[in-house]
Design a protein around this motif. Structure first.
Motif, PDB file in Angstrom:
ATOM      1  N   ASN A 283       0.849  -1.187   0.000  1.00 13.25           N
ATOM      2  CA  ASN A 283       0.000   0.000   0.000  1.00 13.25           C
ATOM      3  C   ASN A 283       0.885   1.238   0.000  1.00 13.25           C
ATOM      4  O   ASN A 283       1.809   1.369   0.795  1.00 13.25           O
ATOM      5  CB  ASN A 283      -0.907  -0.034   1.226  1.00 13.25           C
ATOM      6  CG  ASN A 283      -1.937   1.084   1.232  1.00 13.25           C
ATOM      7  OD1 ASN A 283      -1.718   2.136   0.660  1.00 13.25           O
ATOM      8  ND2 ASN A 283      -3.045   0.843   1.900  1.00 13.25           N
ATOM      9  N   ILE A 284       0.588   2.221  -0.862  1.00  7.99           N
ATOM     10  CA  ILE A 284       1.423   3.420  -1.010  1.00  7.99           C
ATOM     11  C   ILE A 284       1.393   4.296   0.241  1.00  7.99           C
ATOM     12  O   ILE A 284       2.387   4.903   0.608  1.00  7.99           O
ATOM     13  CB  ILE A 284       1.017   4.224  -2.273  1.00  7.99           C
ATOM     14  CG1 ILE A 284       2.050   5.324  -2.580  1.00  7.99           C
ATOM     15  CG2 ILE A 284      -0.348   4.858  -2.089  1.00  7.99           C
ATOM     16  CD1 ILE A 284       3.291   4.807  -3.155  1.00  7.99           C
ATOM     17  N   ASN A 285       0.254   4.344   0.914  1.00 10.62           N
ATOM     18  CA  ASN A 285       0.145   5.151   2.137  1.00 10.62           C
ATOM     19  C   ASN A 285       0.994   4.566   3.264  1.00 10.62           C
ATOM     20  O   ASN A 285       1.633   5.302   4.022  1.00 10.62           O
ATOM     21  CB  ASN A 285      -1.321   5.257   2.583  1.00 10.62           C
ATOM     22  CG  ASN A 285      -2.139   6.099   1.639  1.00 10.62           C
ATOM     23  OD1 ASN A 285      -1.614   7.016   1.004  1.00 10.62           O
ATOM     24  ND2 ASN A 285      -3.415   5.781   1.509  1.00 10.62           N
TER      25      ASN A 285
ATOM     26  N   GLY B  57       8.366   5.466   5.394  1.00 10.89           N
ATOM     27  CA  GLY B  57       9.463   6.336   4.971  1.00 10.89           C
ATOM     28  C   GLY B  57       9.653   7.494   5.939  1.00 10.89           C
ATOM     29  O   GLY B  57      10.780   7.857   6.299  1.00 10.89           O
ATOM     30  N   ALA B  58       8.547   8.086   6.372  1.00 14.42           N
ATOM     31  CA  ALA B  58       8.628   9.192   7.331  1.00 14.42           C
ATOM     32  C   ALA B  58       9.202   8.700   8.654  1.00 14.42           C
ATOM     33  O   ALA B  58      10.015   9.382   9.288  1.00 14.42           O
ATOM     34  CB  ALA B  58       7.243   9.800   7.541  1.00 14.42           C
TER      35      ALA B  58
END
Length: 96
Positions: free
Chosen positions: A6-8, A14-15
């Protein structure tokens, strides 16, 4: 169903990773070695205390002088002086 595709979720991960890297960098820079500095006054005091601790408790010259005076019959201390010296080392409120 895979959550990691999932991209979210990828953005959140990443954050999180970038935040963790910044935290690690800050912690590494904050981890310095401790340093102790001793003042000249403290060094002088330490030298004086070492010299004092090496002194003899007995003043042999004075002991020899008193021994000679006793053997010659010339040693007659005054009772008041003896008592005063004894009281110097003891803390009493008053003498009776």
């Amino acid at each position: 169903m895979k959550i990691f595709s999932n991209i979210n979720v990828q953005k959140v991960m990443g954050a999180y990773k970038s935040k963790m890297n910044k935290t690690e960098k800050v912690n590494k820079s904050a981890m310095r070695k401790d340093k102790v500095e001793i003042s000249e006054k403290a060094k002088d005091f330490q030298i004086a205390m070492n010299a004092f601790s090496n002194l003899s408790d007995i003043r042999s010259e004075k002991v020899e002088d008193i021994k000679k005076a006793i053997s010659l019959g010339m040693y007659n201390p005054k009772a008041k002086e003896v008592v005063d010296k004894m009281f110097e080392r003891v803390n009493f409120d008053r003498k009776v």
